[in-house]
Design a protein around this motif. Structure first.
Motif, PDB file in Angstrom:
ATOM      1  N   ALA A 481       0.444  -1.411  -0.492  1.00  0.00           N
ATOM      2  CA  ALA A 481      -0.178  -0.018  -0.164  1.00  0.00           C
ATOM      3  C   ALA A 481       0.998   1.277   0.308  1.00  0.00           C
ATOM      4  CB  ALA A 481      -1.178   0.147   0.997  1.00  0.00           C
ATOM      5  N   VAL A 482       2.379   1.072   0.528  1.00  0.00           N
ATOM      6  CA  VAL A 482       3.129   2.427   0.699  1.00  0.00           C
ATOM      7  C   VAL A 482       3.807   2.473  -0.235  1.00  0.00           C
ATOM      8  CG1 VAL A 482       5.063   3.288   1.880  1.00  0.00           C
ATOM      9  CG2 VAL A 482       3.132   2.276   3.494  1.00  0.00           C
ATOM     10  N   LEU A 483       3.281   1.328  -1.347  1.00  0.00           N
ATOM     11  CA  LEU A 483       4.287   1.588  -2.989  1.00  0.00           C
ATOM     12  C   LEU A 483       3.088   1.836  -3.513  1.00  0.00           C
ATOM     13  CD1 LEU A 483       6.511  -1.649  -2.417  1.00  0.00           C
ATOM     14  CD2 LEU A 483       7.348   0.471  -2.804  1.00  0.00           C
ATOM     15  N   ALA A 484       1.688   1.294  -3.726  1.00  0.00           N
ATOM     16  CA  ALA A 484       1.360   2.147  -4.140  1.00  0.00           C
ATOM     17  C   ALA A 484       0.719   3.685  -3.744  1.00  0.00           C
ATOM     18  CB  ALA A 484      -0.201   1.141  -4.584  1.00  0.00           C
ATOM     19  N   PHE A 485       0.949   3.683  -2.975  1.00  0.00           N
ATOM     20  CA  PHE A 485       0.904   5.167  -3.056  1.00  0.00           C
ATOM     21  C   PHE A 485       2.187   6.483  -3.103  1.00  0.00           C
ATOM     22  CE2 PHE A 485       0.490   9.269  -0.010  1.00  0.00           C
ATOM     23  CZ  PHE A 485      -0.540   9.648   0.083  1.00  0.00           C
ATOM     24  N   ALA A 486       2.929   6.285  -3.201  1.00  0.00           N
ATOM     25  CA  ALA A 486       4.059   6.484  -3.414  1.00  0.00           C
ATOM     26  C   ALA A 486       5.157   6.207  -4.294  1.00  0.00           C
ATOM     27  CB  ALA A 486       4.857   7.316  -1.978  1.00  0.00           C
ATOM     28  N   GLY A 487       4.993   5.333  -4.746  1.00  0.00           N
ATOM     29  CA  GLY A 487       5.771   4.248  -5.534  1.00  0.00           C
ATOM     30  C   GLY A 487       5.754   5.669  -7.130  1.00  0.00           C
ATOM     31  N   GLY A 488       4.852   6.576  -7.111  1.00  0.00           N
ATOM     32  CA  GLY A 488       4.832   7.108  -9.059  1.00  0.00           C
ATOM     33  C   GLY A 488       6.025   8.239  -8.282  1.00  0.00           C
TER      34      GLY A 488
END
Length: 682
Positions: A481-488
């Motif tokens: 979820a952290v990666l899906a939020f800030a990965g971009g």
């Protein structure tokens, strides 16, 4: 660490060996620890190698090692010596894939320990899972197409094993197939694509005398966008292979049925690894496609059509995993459409962000299924956000990310694809992708609402046992979820930063990508093909050969902001429309009734499987039966007739071969008399 990249695919094989010989004597936690630790070790080695690669100057970020002489094939017709070695290479493109595959793969392995705790044959599951990781890492690290093909076929085999893991289970009405049938379907469909891929490889050998990526890309980049129909044909053949592996029209039919396998398999195969192999291959061969604009036209057209077509299938589906499967097919279409218009970096960017939020969606769906005792129909869910708060929170983030809500990872990567299509002149591609984005937002909010909002629609017993998943399953959800939020955030476009160039992802991949007219192999931001509509390949071909400087010179910040705002509006409309429909009791049923035959068409998935069955499968079986009859009655009949004739002649001759001398003397005497009578008559 660069010298140790060969360890990255080898370490999961160590896990395969240990669990193969000792797994049945170890407990689940021991087997899971071996499987997880070997994948984590591969990720750690990959991270160290990428860190060392990043410290090199941008133009020197390439490392290659050849471990052994593998296939000395001798001289070609032109006298050139062809020798294929087993080697690996690491560059910015493969480094992204290594970290995504190993990183997300590790989280899925950890999740699997909790998900498979009640399965008796967990050792076999983790053996297959580790083997899959080894093959996928071999694929992305390969320094030539033959080693890549080994990994390519390896992940195909492992997908068959993993999808069919529950091979002994009977027909399941929820999925519509047995696991064994789903595995066979995936394997056979992939073989169709792989046959074309193999032919394309052979043409490359005949044309260039090498299959090594560094040598191929150097020659192809120098050719420019004037490669001719031979390179276009090779590009299309390779793309057919990618269509099989990455589930594009017309070879997408295996992926929805693959949901019959365990949910961690769905997350691993259909989020970050196998299905992205085709996208990676096209971007790895960017020099080939940039030299063959006709092939790029095909890639763009098929990708855009698949993105829109598959998105519509998710509107009416009721199996939570199949909804996500159609979403995967659609998102892969986005990636191919991006590559088809020359936005290779955007394609890989979306590949990475998609790995985060789609793995999270599949694992979140698995958490729901686990908590409900195996229920997968969203019509039997509802009101779970309070019972499963961690699953709900992480699933919500993933839903917003894939819908393209600003600030989350999916927004940045999807916006870059849409801008790439618009700025390159592919307006029809842009329209199709934009419509697909709105539909995606609609059906993703639909599945979120039906699963977590409203009241529970299942039976009382299921509700009484509903529970949040254990920490082994929820911790990977939180990390994803952290990666899906800030990965971009590593790919923020300059238009949102006041002109400051903060798109580090683009700069990282730039040396590994070759664009049309870019003989040096370096890309330029937003320098996509200034082509015409993807559904008119002739126009795209003509425009693709234009200098990329024209696209760069025509970059209009205002236009980009308007296009971005419109894509945001489309996503918000999809979300609000879904909220309006599913928050009002009976509204969805009324809408379905109003759609009439169109709803029936979409609900039955356009009867594509039935069409294939009528046009291909049943005629094929009839042809087999015909040849079986021909073989039995004609081929075997002639052989059997020969044998019967010989037997009859033998029986007749046996009458005269008695073994008695007096019989032979009598026959001799009768013969002499017959001859004399004949001579006397003459």
């Amino acid at each position: 660490m660069l010298d140790l990249i060969w360890l990255i695919p080898l370490l999961p094989l160590v896990g395969v060996a240990i669990n193969t010989f000792a797994g049945r004597r170890m407990g689940l936690k021991a087997v899971g620890f071996v499987a997880c630790s070997t994948v984590f070790a591969a990720f750690a080695v990959g991270l160290g190698a990428v860190w060392q690669l990043a410290r090199l100057p941008a133009g020197e970020r390439f490392f290659e090692t050849e471990l052994l002489a593998w296939m000395p094939l001798g001289e070609l017709a032109n006298g050139q010596l062809l020798e294929l070695n087993w080697g690996f290479s690491l560059d910015p493109l493969s480094s992204v894939m290594v970290l995504v595959v190993a990183g997300v793969g590790f989280l899925i392995h950890v999740y699997s320990v909790g998900y498979m705790e009640h399965e008796p044959d967990y050792a076999r599951f983790f053996i297959y899972l580790n083997l899959f990781m080894a093959m996928m890492l071999t694929l992305v690290l390969a320094n030539n197409m033959v080693v890549l093909f080994v990994g390519w076929e390896g992940v195909g085999l492992c997908s068959y094993l993993l999808i069919g893991f529950f091979y002994d289970r009977p027909f399941d009405e929820r999925t519509g197939v047995t696991c064994a049938d789903a595995g066979r379907k995936a394997f056979i469909v992939n073989r169709i694509g792989d046959f074309a891929f193999l032919i394309g490889m052979l043409y490359l050998v005949l044309e260039f005398g090498t299959l090594k990526f560094s040598e191929l890309n150097a020659e192809l980049a120098a050719a420019g966008a004037v490669g001719g129909w031979l390179l276009a044909g090779v590009g299309i053949l390779l793309f057919i292979g990618a269509c099989g592996k990455s589930a594009q029209i017309p070879l997408y039919v295996w992926l929805p049925d693959a949901m019959a396998g365990p949910t961690p398999v769905s997350a691993l195969i259909h989020a970050a690894t196998m299905v992205t192999a085709g996208v990676y291959m096209v971007c790895r061969m960017s020099a080939l496609y940039s030299a063959a604009p006709e092939a790029m036209a095909v890639v763009a057209a098929v990708g855009a059509l698949t993105a829109l077509f598959a998105a519509t299938m998710g509107i009416c589906a009721t199996d939570i995993k199949k909804i996500l499967a159609y979403s995967t097919v659609s998102q892969l279409g986005y990636m191919f459409a991006a590559a088809g218009v020359g936005a290779y970096v955007a394609a890989i960017f979306h590949l990475m962000t998609h790995a985060f939020f789609k793995a999270l969606l599949f694992l979140g769906a698995g958490s729901v299924i686990h908590g409900l005792g195996g229920k997968q129909d969203v019509r039997e869910m509802g009101g779970l956000r309070k019972i499963m708060p961690v699953t709900f929170g992480t699933f919500l983030i993933a839903t917003l990310a894939i819908s393209g809500v600003p600030g989350l990872s999916g927004f940045f990567s999807k916006d870059e694809i849409l801008w790439g299509a618009w700025s390159s002149g592919n307006k029809v591609v842009w329209v199709m992708l934009a419509l697909g984005a709105g539909i995606t937002a609609f059906y993703m909010w639909r599945v979120l609402h039906l699963t977590f909002f409203g009241t529970f629609r299942g039976d009382a017993e299921t509700k009484s046992h509903a529970h949040e998943s254990p920490a082994l399953m929820t911790v990977p959800l939180v990390i994803l979820a952290v990666l899906a939020f800030a990965g971009g955030w590593i790919g923020i476009p300059a238009v949102l930063t006041g002109g400051a160039d903060l798109n580090q992802f683009h700069h990282w991949l730039e040396p590994a990508i070759t664009l049309p007219g870019d003989a040096g192999g370096h890309g330029a931001e937003h320098a996509q093909l200034p082509a015409a509509d993807a559904v008119t390949p002739a126009a795209l071909t003509a425009a693709a050969a234009l200098p990329l400087a024209a696209a760069e010179a025509g970059h209009d910040t205002t236009t980009e902001l308007v296009v971005m705002a419109f894509s945001i509006l489309i996503a918000l409309v999809g979300l609000l429309f879904a909220y309006t429909v599913y928050s009002r009791p009976g509204a969805a049923a009324r809408l379905a009734g109003a759609m009439g035959p169109l709803y029936t068409l979409v609900r039955n998935l356009y009867w594509v499987d039935e069409l294939y069955d009528a046009v291909i499968i049943r005629p094929f079986y009839r042809l087999i039966r015909f040849f079986n009859g021909f073989d039995r009655w004609i081929v075997d009949g002639l052989v059997n007739a020969t044998a019967v004739t010989a037997d009859i002649l033998g029986q007749l001759i046996k009458l005269f071969q008695t073994g008695f001398v007096r019989n032979y003397a009598l026959a001799f005497l009768l013969g002499v008399i017959a001859i004399l009578l004949y001579l006397g008559a003459v």
